[in-house]
Design a protein around this motif. Sequence first.
Motif: not given
Length: 491
Positions: A224-226, A239-254, A256-264
């Motif tokens: 996890i980088l950020s 149109p894009d108003m709203g809360t989002k969760l952003l995870v920056v990983t070191d080459g691990k998009p899947d 990152g997506s799991t972490i972002a969903r769980d936290l979101g």
Amino acid sequence: MRIFTATLATETNTFSPICIDRRAFGASLYAPPGTHPETPTLCSAPITVGRRIAVQKGWDVIEGTAAWADPAGLVNRRTYEELRDEILDQLRAAMPVDAVILGLHGAMVADGYEDTEGDFLSRVREIVGSDILVCAELDPHSHLTEKRLAAVDFLVYFKEFPHTDFVDRAEDLWRIAIDTLEGRVKPVMSVFDCRMIDVFPTSREPMRSFVDKIMAMEKSDADILSISVIHGFMAGDVPDMGTKLLVVTDGKPDKGSTIARDLGLELFSRRGTFIMPQIDEKQAVSQAMAATAGPVVIADLWDNPGGGTAGDATVVLQELLDRGATDTAIGTIWDPMAVQICMAAGEGAEIPLRFGAKSAPGTGNPIDGRVKIVRLVTNAEMRFGESFAPFGDAAHIQLDGIDIILNSTRAQSFDPSLFSVMGIDPTTKKILVIKSTNHFYASFSKIASQILYCSAGTPYPNNPARTPYRRARKDIWPMVPDPFADERKGA
């Protein structure tokens, strides 16, 4: 390495009647290459941090223009295009570069440009090509669009609200950029749409623990980088108003997506519990006047120039006057015309004056009275962390035992120095009325006996369920009770 850095930022309340042109940037910050001060503004920390990195690494950091306007309404189209093109021309002149590192806000809306940061970043990408690193630091009170995600390698947002960490997050931005340029990491972004809009102060629970948690995750997991929570900006009708969760990983998009969903989903499960408890002006004044110790800080949280309002509402002041309150100071009421009149009259003069409540409905009525002009200051500034925030030519007046600061440059109340620079010792007052949602907390909490969050009038669209949006999405909470309900049924 050759790194180009610049800043173009403001926060647009699309409901605000106050539009932004070049004069607004000039009043807040307009610094052509090489003229940026040593201390950063809210969105220009990548520049000042970059100067330090340049010395440490022996790299060539090329500074472009830094432009920041205090939040208000729609940005004049010509103003945006001129500032955008000024920076883009500087980038072209700096080519070739190894990276572009920017300070943005994320909630700018210009006439003809609903997604200004998306437009700007896309043009940056067109200039540098697909192989050059492009990244930015942003304010969490912003909008995250597909156009922006497609144009950058990664984004980092402030974590704290109040935004006391903009320099720390600029350090994170540069750290990830350096590791990328030197081949140690490959940042990829994963995003989860929380399908909500809320207010997330980190000065109280539950958001305090949530931010502590994501910072601990960054430290304990090398992948996890950020992690950033994009709060969203409810006064931005886009149109894009709203809360989002952003995870920056070191080459691990899947991952990152799991972490972002769980936290979101964790954020979503606590919707409606984050915002500070609010009371109206009558209750706020009653509690403040009944207090046995001061100063009691009344935060007029929805007439917050930091959210794009005028900062000229008089609802709380009128209640104080009606109740005969004394030993009270108001900081501030925006009224450039009244300031000019006071400047012409001079210190010590007693004059009839009408001030406040000129900008919009829901801000109360203008105040009329015979006032004494106590102190006049040209180009007044208050502290904001290690930086300074201008509030323009200002007048300290007294009316019926109440000290009032009138200012000519809109600015929210960041710090008690707002009062002291105008000759008022804030620690000696029973009541202090300030205009800020939460940025005041870090400094005013040090002197306040108690803090009251006051919802007075309607200068700001603070209830998304009732706000008359035309462009913002309607499929998020609280517009709908549970936007994830259909997915749970399907599962």
